[in-house]
Design a protein around this motif. Structure first.
Motif, short mmCIF file in Angstrom:
data_model
loop_
_atom_site.label_atom_id
_atom_site.label_comp_id
_atom_site.label_asym_id
_atom_site.label_seq_id
_atom_site.Cartn_x
_atom_site.Cartn_y
_atom_site.Cartn_z
N GLU A 1 -1.93 3.97 4.51
CA GLU A 1 -3.07 3.33 3.84
C GLU A 1 -3.19 3.75 2.38
O GLU A 1 -3.52 2.96 1.51
N GLU A 2 -2.91 5.05 2.11
CA GLU A 2 -3.08 5.53 0.74
C GLU A 2 -2.01 4.96 -0.20
O GLU A 2 -2.09 5.14 -1.41
N GLN A 3 -1.00 4.25 0.36
CA GLN A 3 0.03 3.65 -0.47
C GLN A 3 -0.18 2.15 -0.65
O GLN A 3 0.72 1.46 -1.12
N LYS A 4 -1.36 1.68 -0.29
CA LYS A 4 -1.57 0.23 -0.30
C LYS A 4 -1.49 -0.36 -1.70
O LYS A 4 -1.27 -1.56 -1.86
N ASP A 5 -1.71 0.46 -2.75
CA ASP A 5 -1.63 -0.04 -4.12
C ASP A 5 -0.21 0.01 -4.68
O ASP A 5 0.03 -0.44 -5.80
N PHE A 6 0.73 0.59 -3.91
CA PHE A 6 2.12 0.66 -4.34
C PHE A 6 2.85 -0.61 -3.93
O PHE A 6 2.45 -1.32 -3.00
N VAL A 7 3.97 -0.86 -4.62
CA VAL A 7 4.86 -1.93 -4.17
C VAL A 7 5.45 -1.51 -2.83
O VAL A 7 5.90 -0.37 -2.68
N PRO A 8 5.44 -2.36 -1.80
CA PRO A 8 5.94 -1.95 -0.48
C PRO A 8 7.37 -1.45 -0.55
O PRO A 8 8.23 -2.03 -1.21
N LEU A 9 7.61 -0.34 0.13
CA LEU A 9 8.94 0.26 0.13
C LEU A 9 9.86 -0.41 1.14
O LEU A 9 11.03 -0.63 0.89
N TYR A 10 9.33 -0.74 2.31
CA TYR A 10 10.19 -1.33 3.34
C TYR A 10 9.49 -2.41 4.14
O TYR A 10 9.87 -2.72 5.25
N GLN A 11 8.46 -3.03 3.60
CA GLN A 11 7.80 -4.14 4.28
C GLN A 11 8.40 -5.45 3.77
O GLN A 11 8.08 -5.92 2.69
N ASP A 12 9.31 -6.01 4.51
CA ASP A 12 9.93 -7.28 4.14
C ASP A 12 10.17 -8.09 5.40
O ASP A 12 9.70 -7.74 6.48
#
Length: 537
Positions: free
Chosen positions: A104-115
């Motif tokens: 959740e705390e990475q929600k503002d980052f570009v997804p690392l492996y969500q494709d």
């Protein structure tokens, strides 16, 4: 830095040189998900092709029935819709997610492996992952009589008893199980030297070099042989290790249609005429990269025609015999032996020990200058840990069996038995009405399933009948060409094959998998009796 023997040849120092190159195109695209569909009728390609073949060359690729294709696309559509619905439920904590996701705390980052592949894994693979993640230890599964139709153990040498197992155990006691060093430092044993000489003798070439990992044999050696200013012509169905090696080499890559000589020759002609993009300078070298047996299609490379094109256009040939070495040819020496060609016609012979030899690792073989160059310039040679001594002994012993140097006919008997098993198994599947791909002599037998729901169902139903099979779907195959892949072995008896065929036929009727519109009439067992007369006798 030492020049590659292929580079020397390109400059006219060793052999014929390549003069020009290829039009600009889709750089780096190595693989087409759309496999070239054949004629509407089942293709039976058999001819002398200008005298290239001394035996019939038969391959079949029956076209997907239209209704089956439509239902397959609809099935994937339904899965996609329900996948997004399930993701919605997971987002609101209504359904638990069992796969790694961004915190959740990475929600503002570009997804690392969500494709999309992650979406596919969550919503399809996870639902049928039991087909691939089964433990095979009998203490876990409590199954004692599962017939293995998914292993690459083509000649049956991957066994825990027999001459190979005894020799490997003895070497483990003498040399230990590992060296913890590269061969260039303190990891080179007399066993490694013996194995490389044996491999070169087995293949009929000047020299050979072995590596501890088959995948790295391709991915780390192609960049050593080809680089900027070079052109790689790659079959569209080449293995991922060849794809990675070509990309890492920084060479220009062009893809030709699978086993299509017209497509390959067109690229070669353009390469000679137009040269490199923009500058139109001659290519330093042109390297044709193909496999002996294609592990998803069950097809055999049209090597005589490729060798003829290679000579005509003065290109170089890199042949990956991972699946064909040991499994093809009268003497079990691969696709070169199968076609009766001169090993010297192939510039770079590559293969692995993980299939027919029941071991691990791979080799590169060819001219002595080539191997000497790779010993000091291949990343896999310089940085990789030396091959384990028991694995080395497994390779030596199994290879001597195939060559007959052990004083027995064990190896030649297994090569012959594999060929007979392959012919028998393929004919029976066709008679039952299944669509199977590939060459008549290929021990890799893909049987088409098509629909996504039938991927998991087929594997589970076969396991209930004590038959272990491999099922394959997207992204390893085109999305509408899911399949079961059977790998035939010399260790399979006729009784095992008959039991497996009976179960396949039963499950085929249950799941309605007999799609062929060219079903061959069933024959009695008598036409195949000669294949097993030595066993029965």
């Amino acid at each position: 830095m030492t020049e590659s023997p292929l580079t020397k040849a390109a400059n006219g120092e060793v052999g014929p040189h390549v003069t020009n190159g290829l039009k600009p195109g889709r750089n780096g695209v190595l693989r087409s998900v759309h496999r070239c569909q054949q004629d509407e009728e089942e293709v039976q390609r058999s001819s002398n092709h200008g005298g290239f073949y001394n035996r019939p060359f038969l391959e079949s690729y029956e076209e997907t029935p239209m209704l089956v294709a439509v239902l397959t696309y609809m099935g994937y559509g339904v899965l996609t819709v329900f996948g997004y619905l399930r993701d919605f439920l997971r987002h609101w904590k209504i359904e638990k997610c069992h796969i790694a996701r961004e915190r959740e705390e990475q929600k503002d980052f570009v997804p690392l492996y969500q494709d999309f592949e992650n979406f596919y894994t969550r919503n399809l693979y996870m639902r049928i992952r039991d087909n691939w993640n089964r433990p095979i230890c009998i203490q876990f599964t409590n199954r004692y009589d599962v017939i293995n139709l998914g292993s690459y153990n083509y000649l049956g040498f991957a066994e825990n008893t027999g001459v190979c197992a005894d020799a490997a155990a003895e070497v483990a006691m003498t040399y230990g199980v590992g060296l913890a060093s590269t061969r260039q430092e303190i990891g080179n044993l007399d066993k490694h030297e013996e194995m490389e000489k044996l491999v070169a003798e087995f293949l009929g070439v000047e020299s050979a070099m072995v590596f501890g990992m088959g995948f790295a044999t391709n991915s780390m050696n192609i960049p050593a042989l080809s680089g900027k200013g070079c052109l790689i012509l790659s079959d569209e169905l080449n293995h991922a290790s060849l794809v990675l090696g070509a990309r890492l080499s920084c060479s220009t890559v062009r893809v030709f249609k699978h086993n299509n000589m017209q497509s390959l020759e067109k690229l070669l002609r353009e390469a000679i005429v137009h040269g490199q993009p923009r500058t139109h300078r001659p290519w330093k070298k042109i390297l044709i990269v193909v496999e002996g047996i294609y592990s998803m299609e069950g097809s055999i490379v049209r090597l005589p025609e490729i060798v003829a094109l290679k000579k005509r256009y003065r290109a170089y040939l890199y042949l990956d015999e991972a699946h064909s070495i040991g499994a093809l040819g009268r003497r079990g020496r691969g696709v070169v032996d199968y076609f009766g060609l001169d090993p010297g016609d192939v510039d770079v012979l590559m293969g692995t020990f993980t299939k027919s030899f029941g071991a691990a690792g791979g080799y590169i073989a060819g001219r002595k200058e080539l191997i000497d160059f790779l010993r000091s310039n291949s990343h896999s040679a310089v940085y990789a840990t030396s091959m384990s001594p028991p694995v080395v002994e497994q390779i030596i012993t199994s290879m001597k069996c195939i060559m007959g140097e052990d004083g027995t006919t064990i190896g030649s008997d297994r090569v012959r038995q594999l060929e007979e098993n392959t012919v028998y198994f393929r004919k029976k599947l066709r008679e039952m009405g299944f669509i199977i791909y590939g060459n008549n002599d290929s021990p890799v037998v893909p049987m088409m399933l098509y629909m996504p729901a039938k991927i998991g169902a087929f594997g589970r139903e076969m396991l209930k009948r004590n038959i272990g099979v491999v099922v394959v779907g997207f992204p390893a195959t085109p999305i509408i060409e899911s399949r079961a892949r059977f790998c035939i072995s010399a260790a399979h008896s006729k009784d095992m094959l008959d039991r497996a065929l009976s179960a396949i036929g039963e499950v085929g009727d249950l799941l309605q998998l007999k799609y062929s519109r060219h079903r061959q009439p069933a024959s009695s067992a008598r036409p195949f009796d000669h294949l097993y007369e030595d066993i029965d006798g």
